[in-house]
Design a protein around this motif. Structure first.
Motif, PDB file in Angstrom:
ATOM      1  N   UNK A 181      29.189  32.454  41.468  1.00 22.78           N
ATOM      2  CA  UNK A 181      29.548  33.881  41.626  1.00 22.78           C
ATOM      3  C   UNK A 181      30.803  34.019  42.496  1.00 22.78           C
ATOM      4  N   UNK A 182      30.852  33.250  43.580  1.00 25.16           N
ATOM      5  CA  UNK A 182      32.013  33.345  44.488  1.00 25.16           C
ATOM      6  C   UNK A 182      33.277  32.885  43.768  1.00 25.16           C
ATOM      7  N   UNK A 183      33.168  31.810  42.995  1.00 24.29           N
ATOM      8  CA  UNK A 183      34.335  31.280  42.280  1.00 24.29           C
ATOM      9  C   UNK A 183      34.811  32.281  41.227  1.00 24.29           C
ATOM     10  N   UNK A 184      33.884  32.889  40.513  1.00 20.83           N
ATOM     11  CA  UNK A 184      34.248  33.872  39.473  1.00 20.83           C
ATOM     12  C   UNK A 184      34.950  35.074  40.110  1.00 20.83           C
ATOM     13  N   UNK A 185      34.402  35.557  41.230  1.00 18.70           N
ATOM     14  CA  UNK A 185      35.030  36.694  41.922  1.00 18.70           C
ATOM     15  C   UNK A 185      36.437  36.321  42.396  1.00 18.70           C
ATOM     16  N   UNK A 186      36.588  35.105  42.900  1.00 19.62           N
ATOM     17  CA  UNK A 186      37.892  34.656  43.403  1.00 19.62           C
ATOM     18  C   UNK A 186      38.905  34.581  42.265  1.00 19.62           C
ATOM     19  N   UNK A 187      38.464  34.082  41.109  1.00 19.88           N
ATOM     20  CA  UNK A 187      39.380  33.946  39.966  1.00 19.88           C
ATOM     21  C   UNK A 187      39.769  35.322  39.427  1.00 19.88           C
ATOM     22  N   UNK A 188      38.810  36.240  39.355  1.00 21.49           N
ATOM     23  CA  UNK A 188      39.113  37.588  38.840  1.00 21.49           C
ATOM     24  C   UNK A 188      40.062  38.325  39.786  1.00 21.49           C
ATOM     25  N   UNK A 189      39.792  38.209  41.102  1.00 18.29           N
ATOM     26  CA  UNK A 189      40.654  38.897  42.070  1.00 18.29           C
ATOM     27  C   UNK A 189      42.072  38.320  42.027  1.00 18.29           C
ATOM     28  N   UNK A 190      42.171  36.988  41.871  1.00 16.95           N
ATOM     29  CA  UNK A 190      43.495  36.345  41.831  1.00 16.95           C
ATOM     30  C   UNK A 190      44.292  36.801  40.617  1.00 16.95           C
ATOM     31  N   UNK A 191      43.592  37.070  39.520  1.00 17.69           N
ATOM     32  CA  UNK A 191      44.289  37.458  38.276  1.00 17.69           C
ATOM     33  C   UNK A 191      44.676  38.927  38.273  1.00 17.69           C
ATOM     34  N   UNK A 192      44.142  39.735  39.258  1.00 18.73           N
ATOM     35  CA  UNK A 192      44.472  41.178  39.221  1.00 18.73           C
ATOM     36  C   UNK A 192      45.204  41.652  40.464  1.00 18.73           C
ATOM     37  N   UNK A 193      45.381  40.764  41.461  1.00 15.56           N
ATOM     38  CA  UNK A 193      45.999  41.231  42.714  1.00 15.56           C
ATOM     39  C   UNK A 193      47.508  41.408  42.534  1.00 15.56           C
ATOM     40  N   UNK A 194      48.152  42.142  43.440  1.00 17.83           N
ATOM     41  CA  UNK A 194      49.621  42.230  43.384  1.00 17.83           C
ATOM     42  C   UNK A 194      50.265  41.393  44.486  1.00 17.83           C
ATOM     43  N   UNK A 195      49.475  41.009  45.509  1.00 21.07           N
ATOM     44  CA  UNK A 195      49.996  40.094  46.530  1.00 21.07           C
ATOM     45  C   UNK A 195      48.943  39.019  46.802  1.00 21.07           C
ATOM     46  N   UNK A 196      49.385  37.744  46.777  1.00 19.47           N
ATOM     47  CA  UNK A 196      48.495  36.597  47.037  1.00 19.47           C
ATOM     48  C   UNK A 196      49.098  35.828  48.203  1.00 19.47           C
ATOM     49  N   UNK A 197      48.256  35.585  49.225  1.00 23.42           N
ATOM     50  CA  UNK A 197      48.706  34.905  50.442  1.00 23.42           C
ATOM     51  C   UNK A 197      47.961  33.581  50.534  1.00 23.42           C
ATOM     52  N   UNK A 198      48.684  32.451  50.485  1.00 21.86           N
ATOM     53  CA  UNK A 198      48.054  31.126  50.594  1.00 21.86           C
ATOM     54  C   UNK A 198      48.368  30.573  51.980  1.00 21.86           C
ATOM     55  N   UNK A 199      47.321  30.270  52.768  1.00 20.47           N
ATOM     56  CA  UNK A 199      47.523  29.882  54.168  1.00 20.47           C
ATOM     57  C   UNK A 199      46.826  28.558  54.469  1.00 20.47           C
ATOM     58  N   UNK A 200      47.601  27.567  54.927  1.00 23.00           N
ATOM     59  CA  UNK A 200      47.009  26.360  55.501  1.00 23.00           C
ATOM     60  C   UNK A 200      46.212  25.520  54.553  1.00 23.00           C
TER      61      UNK A 200
END
Ligand code: OAD
Length: 250
Positions: A178-197
């Motif tokens: 469930x967590x992975x699916x939510x993460x993938x869906x949010x990544x595909x619809x966001x307008x800003x993605x911040x990758x840290x560390x």
């Protein structure tokens, strides 16, 4: 981060964050480094330096030597419980509040198992690799609220008698679906993605920023070192999370 180009990049990144409708943040071990938690790519510390995490963090290693794996996690749990979130963790909690106040959406996806994002006040946290502060049993995943560390062998589950183990994802194990699916869906619809560390070496988390890029999002990377994402990031900020993230936060 001290020259004018870096200042300009940080200002551009702050503008993107402040104007975002939906933000996804992916964190890795680097955001907890300034809290005193060694990263995975650093050699294992102290008496564990002769091991690789791949030799300890697997179901086979636990079956082979439950006491050794339990002891390694007991030491890491004690370390995690002895440290505090740093300015980077706290900056992400402020960004979450800023986005929520504007009616936007914020999702924090972490590969870390140290629980420091919750401790810093972050609310919507997807723990892709579990949480070392939680313990469950090996055979049936019964949650254990308490246990005795009296002897070297792992404690046993009160319900089924199997050994207790940390509630983290080991190499070769499935991530929480469930967590992975939510993460993938949010990544595909966001307008800003911040990758840290994060070194971006372990899938499926490593693919999330690229999914955001492919969907047209602006991707900001915060890392003192280059990674495979750096060349494709909209903005690559070369610096530590503790120094850079407060400049992207209100
Ligand atoms: P790594 O140890 O692979 O990478 C840490 C990253 O953080 C590196 O790119 C460093 O350059 C960067 N870094 C170091 N200090 C930093 C700082 N102060 N601020 C910002 N960045 C800093 O850790 P992860 O990428 O998180 O998986 O590793 C991913 C996964 O590999 C872990 O979750 C774990 C491991 O095997 C499992 O346990 C399943």
């Amino acid at each position: 981060m001290d020259d004018s180009a870096d200042q300009q990049d940080a200002a551009r990144a702050r503008t993107l964050v402040a104007g975002a409708r939906e933000i996804v943040v992916l964190t890795g071990a680097g955001i907890s480094a300034e809290s005193g938690i060694p990263t995975f790519r650093d050699a294992l510390t102290g008496l564990w330096s002769r091991f690789r995490s791949e030799d300890l963090a697997t179901p086979e290693a636990f079956t082979r030597d439950p006491a050794r794996v339990w002891a390694w996690y007991a030491e890491r749990r004690a370390k995690v419980e002895s440290v505090s979130p740093n300015t980077g963790h706290r900056a992400l909690a402020r960004i979450e509040e800023e986005v929520a106040a504007k009616g936007g959406r914020f999702t924090l996806v972490t590969q870390n198992v140290d629980g420091l994002h919750h401790a810093a006040g972050s609310r919507r946290v997807l723990e892709l690799h579990g949480n070392i502060r939680r313990v469950r049993c090996f055979e049936r995943s019964h949650a254990a609220a308490s246990w005795s560390d009296a002897d070297a062998a792992p404690p046993r589950c009160a319900r089924c008698g199997s050994f207790l183990r940390p509630d983290v994802v080991w190499f070769g194990e499935m991530l929480p679906a469930a967590a992975l699916e939510e993460a993938m869906q949010a990544s595909a619809r966001c307008d800003v993605f911040l990758s840290v560390g994060t070194s971006g070496l372990v899938e499926p988390a490593a693919s999330l920023p690229f999914a955001a890029l492919d969907a047209g999002a602006s991707v900001i990377e915060v890392n003192p070192d280059r990674t495979a994402l750096s060349a494709r990031a909209t903005i690559a900020l070369r610096g530590s999370a503790g120094a850079v993230l407060p400049r992207l936060a209100p």
